[in-house]
Design a protein around this motif. Structure first.
Motif, PDB file in Angstrom:
ATOM      1  N   PHE A 284     -56.909 -30.614 -15.093  1.00 42.57           N
ATOM      2  CA  PHE A 284     -56.963 -31.343 -13.829  1.00 42.57           C
ATOM      3  C   PHE A 284     -55.805 -32.332 -13.662  1.00 42.57           C
ATOM      4  O   PHE A 284     -55.288 -32.493 -12.554  1.00 42.57           O
TER       5      PHE A 284
ATOM      6  N   LEU B  85     -52.812 -31.307 -11.751  1.00 39.33           N
ATOM      7  CA  LEU B  85     -53.018 -31.200 -10.295  1.00 39.33           C
ATOM      8  C   LEU B  85     -52.875 -32.562  -9.618  1.00 39.33           C
ATOM      9  O   LEU B  85     -52.589 -32.636  -8.423  1.00 39.33           O
ATOM     10  N   ALA B  86     -53.140 -33.616 -10.379  1.00 42.84           N
ATOM     11  CA  ALA B  86     -53.074 -34.959  -9.808  1.00 42.84           C
ATOM     12  C   ALA B  86     -51.701 -35.591  -9.980  1.00 42.84           C
ATOM     13  O   ALA B  86     -51.455 -36.688  -9.484  1.00 42.84           O
TER      14      ALA B  86
ATOM     15  N   CYS C 126     -49.844 -37.075  -7.096  1.00 42.23           N
ATOM     16  CA  CYS C 126     -50.588 -38.086  -6.326  1.00 42.23           C
ATOM     17  C   CYS C 126     -50.615 -39.384  -7.110  1.00 42.23           C
ATOM     18  O   CYS C 126     -51.472 -39.591  -7.965  1.00 42.23           O
TER      19      CYS C 126
ATOM     20  N   ALA D 135     -51.611 -42.259  -6.554  1.00 41.02           N
ATOM     21  CA  ALA D 135     -52.848 -43.045  -6.452  1.00 41.02           C
ATOM     22  C   ALA D 135     -53.854 -42.675  -7.522  1.00 41.02           C
ATOM     23  O   ALA D 135     -54.725 -43.464  -7.871  1.00 41.02           O
ATOM     24  N   ALA D 136     -53.749 -41.460  -8.063  1.00 40.53           N
ATOM     25  CA  ALA D 136     -54.725 -41.000  -9.049  1.00 40.53           C
ATOM     26  C   ALA D 136     -54.536 -41.671 -10.402  1.00 40.53           C
ATOM     27  O   ALA D 136     -55.394 -41.558 -11.272  1.00 40.53           O
TER      28      ALA D 136
ATOM     29  N   LEU E 192     -55.285 -39.744 -13.513  1.00 38.45           N
ATOM     30  CA  LEU E 192     -56.704 -39.521 -13.854  1.00 38.45           C
ATOM     31  C   LEU E 192     -57.086 -40.257 -15.136  1.00 38.45           C
ATOM     32  O   LEU E 192     -58.116 -39.963 -15.734  1.00 38.45           O
TER      33      LEU E 192
ATOM     34  N   ALA F  10     -59.175 -44.504  -8.931  1.00 39.86           N
ATOM     35  CA  ALA F  10     -57.883 -44.350  -8.270  1.00 39.86           C
ATOM     36  C   ALA F  10     -57.651 -45.548  -7.353  1.00 39.86           C
ATOM     37  O   ALA F  10     -58.597 -46.193  -6.909  1.00 39.86           O
TER      38      ALA F  10
ATOM     39  N   LEU G  41     -55.578 -46.529  -3.895  1.00 39.72           N
ATOM     40  CA  LEU G  41     -54.796 -46.029  -2.769  1.00 39.72           C
ATOM     41  C   LEU G  41     -54.171 -47.164  -1.995  1.00 39.72           C
ATOM     42  O   LEU G  41     -54.818 -48.185  -1.744  1.00 39.72           O
TER      43      LEU G  41
ATOM     44  N   ASP H  97     -55.178 -51.427  -1.278  1.00 39.65           N
ATOM     45  CA  ASP H  97     -56.258 -51.894  -2.144  1.00 39.65           C
ATOM     46  C   ASP H  97     -57.550 -51.115  -2.044  1.00 39.65           C
ATOM     47  O   ASP H  97     -58.606 -51.675  -2.256  1.00 39.65           O
ATOM     48  N   LEU H  98     -57.474 -49.861  -1.752  1.00 44.62           N
ATOM     49  CA  LEU H  98     -58.674 -49.029  -1.750  1.00 44.62           C
ATOM     50  C   LEU H  98     -58.845 -48.417  -3.144  1.00 44.62           C
ATOM     51  O   LEU H  98     -57.992 -47.671  -3.608  1.00 44.62           O
TER      52      LEU H  98
ATOM     53  N   VAL I  50     -61.230 -46.134  -5.654  1.00 44.05           N
ATOM     54  CA  VAL I  50     -62.249 -45.113  -5.462  1.00 44.05           C
ATOM     55  C   VAL I  50     -62.460 -44.333  -6.761  1.00 44.05           C
ATOM     56  O   VAL I  50     -61.520 -44.077  -7.509  1.00 44.05           O
ATOM     57  N   SER I  51     -63.707 -43.999  -7.006  1.00 45.04           N
ATOM     58  CA  SER I  51     -64.086 -43.388  -8.281  1.00 45.04           C
ATOM     59  C   SER I  51     -65.338 -42.548  -8.083  1.00 45.04           C
ATOM     60  O   SER I  51     -66.104 -42.778  -7.144  1.00 45.04           O
ATOM     61  N   ALA I  52     -65.556 -41.569  -8.955  1.00 47.16           N
ATOM     62  CA  ALA I  52     -66.751 -40.718  -8.855  1.00 47.16           C
ATOM     63  C   ALA I  52     -67.318 -40.450 -10.240  1.00 47.16           C
ATOM     64  O   ALA I  52     -66.573 -40.266 -11.201  1.00 47.16           O
TER      65      ALA I  52
END
Lengths: 327, 327
Positions: B14, B17-18, B21, B23-24, B27, B32, B34, B41-42, B44-46
């Motif tokens: 993976f 692929l990032a 980007c 912002a990632a 990984l 991340a 953004l 200042d965004l 984001v995580s999952a």
């Protein structure tokens, strides 16, 4: 054992939790819209796909990855948002080996590049059950007003992109329920099941032009019903006007009952939208700009229901409203 | 059949692929970051949780919901981000009835309110396998610089919040592997397994103060190794300094081998961070501001490895580095 269906679960159990969060739009739209630090245009949505529910275990891994991404891209298209990045959580079953994952990654990478979307993050876990992929997608309105399901107006034209029923028929072909089809038509339907074509460019072209807008994932009539409920309007749909691919038209000529796959089948991932009659030419012109056909299939009326009419103006019974991905 | 482990999958399959980007963050961090329309200042995580891997089928549904949310809140804490909203995709097994879902929603709603986080959207699907929940969380830096794993500096103090090993020992209690414990100590450990305590307030207090920072989800030594790799440093950890709850200390006094749960157990969801020696008092002062204990457990050195030392300065073998949630 009492169990709610998906829509009741969202409406009765989860929507109350989102009531205090205006950005969630009541969980009734294809995505949430956040006013991010006063810039007002962060659009975010999540979709999960389960093996043997939303894709088949023996589908090629690269198309499974692309379908997962594309169903989420379709939600951005529905809002008129420009996709920016995704997070992927993958729950992997023991049956998936390295070669399978490499195929999955190859498909994902190809589509990330094709759609100019970044992979932002995610998570990988093991599951003893079927594989499952959940993607969250972030998009930007670039200062435009998001398209929503609630903005259809009485008197609007009703439009749909592309063709309908291909994905649902493709699933039936894969399941061996439709036999004797010429190979090229068969391949078209199967590909449409495996690889949705998210109408991202069309969604951008419809900014400021469409009124109500959503993508069709649960079937034309079920999703048209959601548009009616959100906009507090009725819809009259002209069945003979519904756009069919050559493959779908061929299947339905042989098996007229399968027209229900056009009305109620899922896996279309086309845009269903309304626009002012005065903008009819402007909507039609999006085809030249985006390469995606748009077809006028009806109108928005006062009321609250979806009425599908045949060539004689008589209402058509819809058997399979609310298709559940082949379940 | 060749199968990569989770870290190899992320790193080899993976992460490429990032790569396009930024912002990632490769990984490699807890989230991340953004640059959202120039506001930068965004965050984001999952994270995904699977039944019988990350929680137990007979755990109360309200605590399962809260654990799902809290593991994601812990990622925001690790970045020093203020949590804003979440998206939830729920894959539900047929065994879960309406009453279970209502319990789940009750727990989720309570924690959304307690942590001032909005439910933005999501998806609900059926699965024939175990239930699985995937949450994506969005947070804001409010103009501050995100805390990352890669900012530890040689000479820094190494700190940890709260106490270690409780979650891993709680799982063993639930599995019947630790018997004869007093009921209040037993209850403490089980609750720590079921209900992580994400250190959101501490993460905010560490903005501009911590150098390297992450949350401990895979076990102290495994995650310390990730910090080393990201920051290109080594870590010396003083085993006698590791903070233990009364319950954990009692268990370990009876079963010294279970000290490995402190070194290598998962489910801690404490913050592991470094800070300048000159800021020692400022870091200690965060306890008064947040109510969360912080303990100095070692130092950042030149090198690339984690070295855990006992009271005599001898290296301690770590058996279970890279705990896999009880698997």
């Amino acid at each position: 054992m009492a169990r709610r269906g998906e829509f009741a679960l969202i409406g009765e159990v989860f929507a109350p939790l989102a009531a205090s969060c205006p950005a969630a739009l009541g969980l009734g739209d294809d995505a949430a819209v956040l006013d991010w630090r006063g810039r007002g245009d962060l659009v975010v949505s999540a979709d999960a796909l389960v093996c043997d529910v939303h894709f088949l275990a023996d589908d090629p891994p690269d198309t499974i990855a692309r379908k997962c991404l594309r169903t989420n891209l379709s939600d951005m298209a529905a809002m008129g948002a420009k996709p920016v990045g995704v997070l992927l959580t993958a729950a992997l079953s023991p049956a998936l080996d390295d070669a399978w994952m490499e195929g999955f990654a190859r498909g994902l990478g190809a589509d990330l590049a094709d759609f100019s979307v970044g992979l932002l993050g995610g998570d990988t876990v093991s599951t003893p059950g079927p594989a499952q992929f959940s993607i969250t997608i972030l998009g930007s309105m670039d200062g435009h007003v998001p398209l929503t399901r609630s903005a259809a107006q009485v008197g609007d034209d009703l439009w749909v992109s592309g063709t309908l029923g291909d994905g649902a028929l493709g699933l039936r072909v894969r399941q061996g329920q439709i036999l004797g089809l010429a190979e090229d038509l068969r391949a078209h339907l199967v590909e449409r099941y495996r690889l949705p074509r998210p109408r991202v460019g069309l969604g951008l072209a419809l900014r400021g032009l469409a009124h109500g807008c959503m993508d069709i994932s649960d079937g034309l009539c079920a999703d048209a019903g959601h548009l009616c409920a959100a906009s507090r309007v009725g819809l009259v749909i002209d069945a003979p006007a519904l756009p069919l691919s050559e493959a779908a038209a061929t299947v339905i000529a042989d098996h007229p009952a399968l027209f229900q796959a056009v009305l109620g089948g899922g896996d279309d991932y086309e845009l269903l939208f309304t626009a002012a009659v005065a903008d009819r030419d402007a909507v039609a012109a999006t085809t030249a700009a985006t390469g995606v056909a748009v077809t006028r299939i009806g109108e928005v009326v006062a009321g609250s229901a979806v009425d599908v009419r045949d060539a004689d103006g008589k209402s058509v019974a819809v058997v399979a409203a609310g298709w559940s991905h082949g379940e």
